[in-house]
Design a protein around this motif. Structure first.
Motif, mmCIF file in Angstrom:
data_model
loop_
_atom_site.group_PDB
_atom_site.id
_atom_site.type_symbol
_atom_site.label_atom_id
_atom_site.label_comp_id
_atom_site.label_asym_id
_atom_site.label_seq_id
_atom_site.Cartn_x
_atom_site.Cartn_y
_atom_site.Cartn_z
ATOM 1 N N THR A 1 48.885 42.031 41.013
ATOM 2 C CA THR A 1 48.225 43.322 41.173
ATOM 3 C C THR A 1 47.542 43.668 39.858
ATOM 4 O OG1 THR A 1 49.840 44.094 42.800
ATOM 5 C CG2 THR A 1 48.553 45.776 41.667
ATOM 6 N N VAL A 2 46.247 43.923 39.910
ATOM 7 C CA VAL A 2 45.469 44.268 38.709
ATOM 8 C C VAL A 2 45.389 45.793 38.648
ATOM 9 C CG1 VAL A 2 43.323 43.867 37.452
ATOM 10 C CG2 VAL A 2 44.095 42.190 39.149
ATOM 11 N N PRO A 3 46.091 46.418 37.681
ATOM 12 C CA PRO A 3 46.106 47.887 37.620
ATOM 13 C C PRO A 3 45.001 48.420 36.705
ATOM 14 C CG PRO A 3 47.684 47.011 36.064
ATOM 15 C CD PRO A 3 46.959 45.819 36.673
ATOM 16 N N GLY A 4 44.900 49.751 36.611
ATOM 17 C CA GLY A 4 44.006 50.380 35.641
ATOM 18 C C GLY A 4 42.526 50.221 35.923
ATOM 19 N N LEU A 5 42.150 50.019 37.202
ATOM 20 C CA LEU A 5 40.741 49.860 37.546
ATOM 21 C C LEU A 5 40.110 51.221 37.845
ATOM 22 C CD1 LEU A 5 40.999 46.705 39.854
ATOM 23 C CD2 LEU A 5 40.707 46.812 37.371
ATOM 24 N N SER A 6 38.776 51.252 37.947
ATOM 25 C CA SER A 6 38.056 52.488 38.244
ATOM 26 C C SER A 6 37.716 52.558 39.733
ATOM 27 C CB SER A 6 36.762 52.565 37.426
ATOM 28 O OG SER A 6 37.072 52.618 36.046
ATOM 29 N N PRO A 7 37.768 53.776 40.330
ATOM 30 C CA PRO A 7 37.460 53.907 41.758
ATOM 31 C C PRO A 7 36.009 53.543 42.067
ATOM 32 C CG PRO A 7 38.539 55.897 40.902
ATOM 33 C CD PRO A 7 38.163 55.051 39.726
ATOM 34 N N SER A 8 35.773 53.104 43.299
ATOM 35 C CA SER A 8 34.422 52.815 43.815
ATOM 36 C C SER A 8 33.631 51.883 42.902
ATOM 37 C CB SER A 8 33.636 54.122 44.009
ATOM 38 O OG SER A 8 34.351 55.017 44.810
ATOM 39 N N HIS A 9 34.288 50.870 42.365
ATOM 40 C CA HIS A 9 33.616 49.950 41.435
ATOM 41 C C HIS A 9 33.794 48.517 41.923
ATOM 42 C CE1 HIS A 9 31.881 49.003 37.478
ATOM 43 N NE2 HIS A 9 32.675 47.951 37.500
ATOM 44 N N ARG A 10 32.736 47.718 41.839
ATOM 45 C CA ARG A 10 32.811 46.310 42.250
ATOM 46 C C ARG A 10 33.270 45.449 41.075
ATOM 47 N NH1 ARG A 10 31.066 43.272 46.344
ATOM 48 N NH2 ARG A 10 29.896 45.008 47.246
ATOM 49 N N TYR A 11 34.286 44.651 41.303
ATOM 50 C CA TYR A 11 34.819 43.750 40.278
ATOM 51 C C TYR A 11 34.705 42.302 40.766
ATOM 52 C CZ TYR A 11 36.983 47.818 38.071
ATOM 53 O OH TYR A 11 37.193 49.027 37.456
ATOM 54 N N ARG A 12 34.437 41.410 39.830
ATOM 55 C CA ARG A 12 34.462 39.979 40.141
ATOM 56 C C ARG A 12 35.627 39.365 39.367
ATOM 57 N NH1 ARG A 12 32.075 36.229 42.866
ATOM 58 N NH2 ARG A 12 31.771 34.121 42.093
ATOM 59 N N PHE A 13 36.545 38.739 40.088
ATOM 60 C CA PHE A 13 37.746 38.175 39.486
ATOM 61 C C PHE A 13 37.659 36.648 39.456
ATOM 62 C CE2 PHE A 13 39.043 42.196 41.461
ATOM 63 C CZ PHE A 13 39.605 42.837 40.363
ATOM 64 N N HIS A 14 38.094 36.069 38.344
ATOM 65 C CA HIS A 14 38.071 34.611 38.156
ATOM 66 C C HIS A 14 39.491 34.165 37.813
ATOM 67 C CE1 HIS A 14 33.615 34.761 37.833
ATOM 68 N NE2 HIS A 14 33.885 35.932 37.301
ATOM 69 N N LEU A 15 40.075 33.328 38.658
ATOM 70 C CA LEU A 15 41.424 32.824 38.426
ATOM 71 C C LEU A 15 41.352 31.371 37.959
ATOM 72 C CD1 LEU A 15 44.523 33.551 38.817
ATOM 73 C CD2 LEU A 15 44.352 32.181 40.902
ATOM 74 N N TYR A 16 41.961 31.100 36.819
ATOM 75 C CA TYR A 16 42.001 29.749 36.261
ATOM 76 C C TYR A 16 43.432 29.212 36.352
ATOM 77 C CZ TYR A 16 37.472 30.873 34.237
ATOM 78 O OH TYR A 16 36.151 31.227 34.072
ATOM 79 N N GLY A 17 43.570 27.960 36.786
ATOM 80 C CA GLY A 17 44.858 27.272 36.763
ATOM 81 C C GLY A 17 44.926 26.438 35.503
ATOM 82 N N LEU A 18 45.987 26.614 34.706
ATOM 83 C CA LEU A 18 46.100 25.939 33.411
ATOM 84 C C LEU A 18 47.243 24.932 33.360
ATOM 85 C CD1 LEU A 18 44.669 28.792 32.791
ATOM 86 C CD2 LEU A 18 45.432 28.442 30.460
ATOM 87 N N ARG A 19 47.020 23.844 32.642
ATOM 88 C CA ARG A 19 48.074 22.918 32.209
ATOM 89 C C ARG A 19 48.061 22.995 30.690
ATOM 90 N NH1 ARG A 19 48.392 18.470 35.717
ATOM 91 N NH2 ARG A 19 49.280 19.161 37.689
#
Length: 326
Positions: A207-225
């Motif tokens: 869960t990503v907290p602390g965001l602003s209402p009515s705003h578009r976000y682009r999330f990038h998930l990286y898998g690390l070794r």
């Protein structure tokens, strides 16, 4: 003088630590003894620090992590007794922090370990050349695995949005092949500043907290070794409007629901919330507990207003019966 500002009411805790390790156990039954292992830094970004620890002997009901923020204000983070790691968010770049972890039985501090960590420079998560990631992504999926041994291959499944509130987004993903040591979720906040959230390798949701209402976000998930990025997936989400957070009327609705709704609902479908109780309180967090004496819920939402009067909403899994509001 250097130590004082680094520790909340902690100066008096240090001498007690030795005492608690040597004398306290003698005064209690041996099976009740509980000991904390070393507190270690597992990950660092410009705005967060990941910490991990062990409990080589006994067990604790809960943990309390204390530190001072960049302004010197004491902060406390309540952690579940089953946890062995925590990510401390909302830190300042290039700042040295001293963290103090307490193991608690009830409200009594049984043991205490400390460590220090310095956050990365502010421009480091500019690993966010994120606009150009899209074309690279396809290439990365097809070519990268060829350069690793088949056994070491690890792949990320689709990144999906599982829930949205005015100021948070919950994301889920799968790992159909192999495994990762850790994940990093990168995005830009409403002001365009890069943010990075380190995630444990066993996790499949965040869960990503602390965001602003009515705003578009682009999330990038990286898998690390280790520190190497093996795979990468992205998604977009728009936070909800901050509309129905009129708390007084919400409370009235809830009361109305408790008294009037049940007769109009088929009995097998009826679900009832028990009392909401405060289980723990620190200067910067509140732990809450509740029961579901009848029926079940798909999910819960905790609504509150922050010190500035801004409405906040925290999505909670339907199986949960407790939450810590940080």
């Amino acid at each position: 003088a250097a130590e004082e500002p680094e520790e909340p009411p902690l100066p008096s805790e240090e001498p007690q630590h030795e005492k608690s390790q040597t004398e306290s156990p003698a005064s209690e039954a041996l099976p009740a003894r509980a000991v904390l292992g070393d507190l270690q830094v597992s990950s660092v970004t410009p705005s967060s620090v990941g910490l991990q620890w062990s409990v080589p002997e006994g067990s604790f009901d809960s943990f309390m992590l204390q530190y001072r923020d960049a302004q010197g204000q004491p902060q406390a983070l309540a952690v579940d007794g089953g946890s062995r790691s925590v990510t401390v968010p909302g830190l300042s770049p290039s700042h040295r922090y001293r963290f103090h972890l307490y193991g608690l039985r009830g409200r009594k501090k049984i043991d205490h370990v400390s460590t220090e960590a310095m956050t990365n420079k502010g421009n480091e998560p500019e690993e966010l050349p994120l606009p150009s990631e899209k074309p690279q992504h396809e290439k990365h999926r097809t070519e990268s695995p060829v350069s690793e041994t088949p056994l070491a291959r690890a792949a990320l499944g689709e990144l999906r949005v599982s829930s949205v509130t005015p100021n948070s987004v919950q994301l889920q993903w799968s790992v159909p092949k192999g495994s990762f040591d850790s994940f990093t979720l990168q995005y830009r906040d409403a002001q365009g500043q890069p943010q990075a959230l380190p995630i444990d390798g066993g996790s499949r949701s965040v869960t990503v907290p602390g965001l602003s209402p009515s705003h578009r976000y682009r999330f990038h998930l990286y898998g690390l070794r280790g520190r190497k990025k093996i795979d990468h997936i992205s998604t977009e989400a728009v936070t909800e409007e901050p509309e129905d957070l009129h708390l007084p009327s919400e409370e009235q609705k809830q009361e109305k629901l408790q008294t009037e709704a049940p007769p109009s609902v088929a009995l097998p479908v009826q679900a009832v919330l028990g009392e909401l109780r405060v289980s723990s309180v620190t200067p910067s967090s509140v732990g809450l507990q509740w029961s579901v004496p009848k029926g079940s819920f798909d999910s819960s939402t905790l609504q509150s207003r922050d010190a500035q009067g801004q409405p906040q909403a925290l999505p909670i899994d339907g199986e949960s019966r407790s939450v810590t509001v940080p």
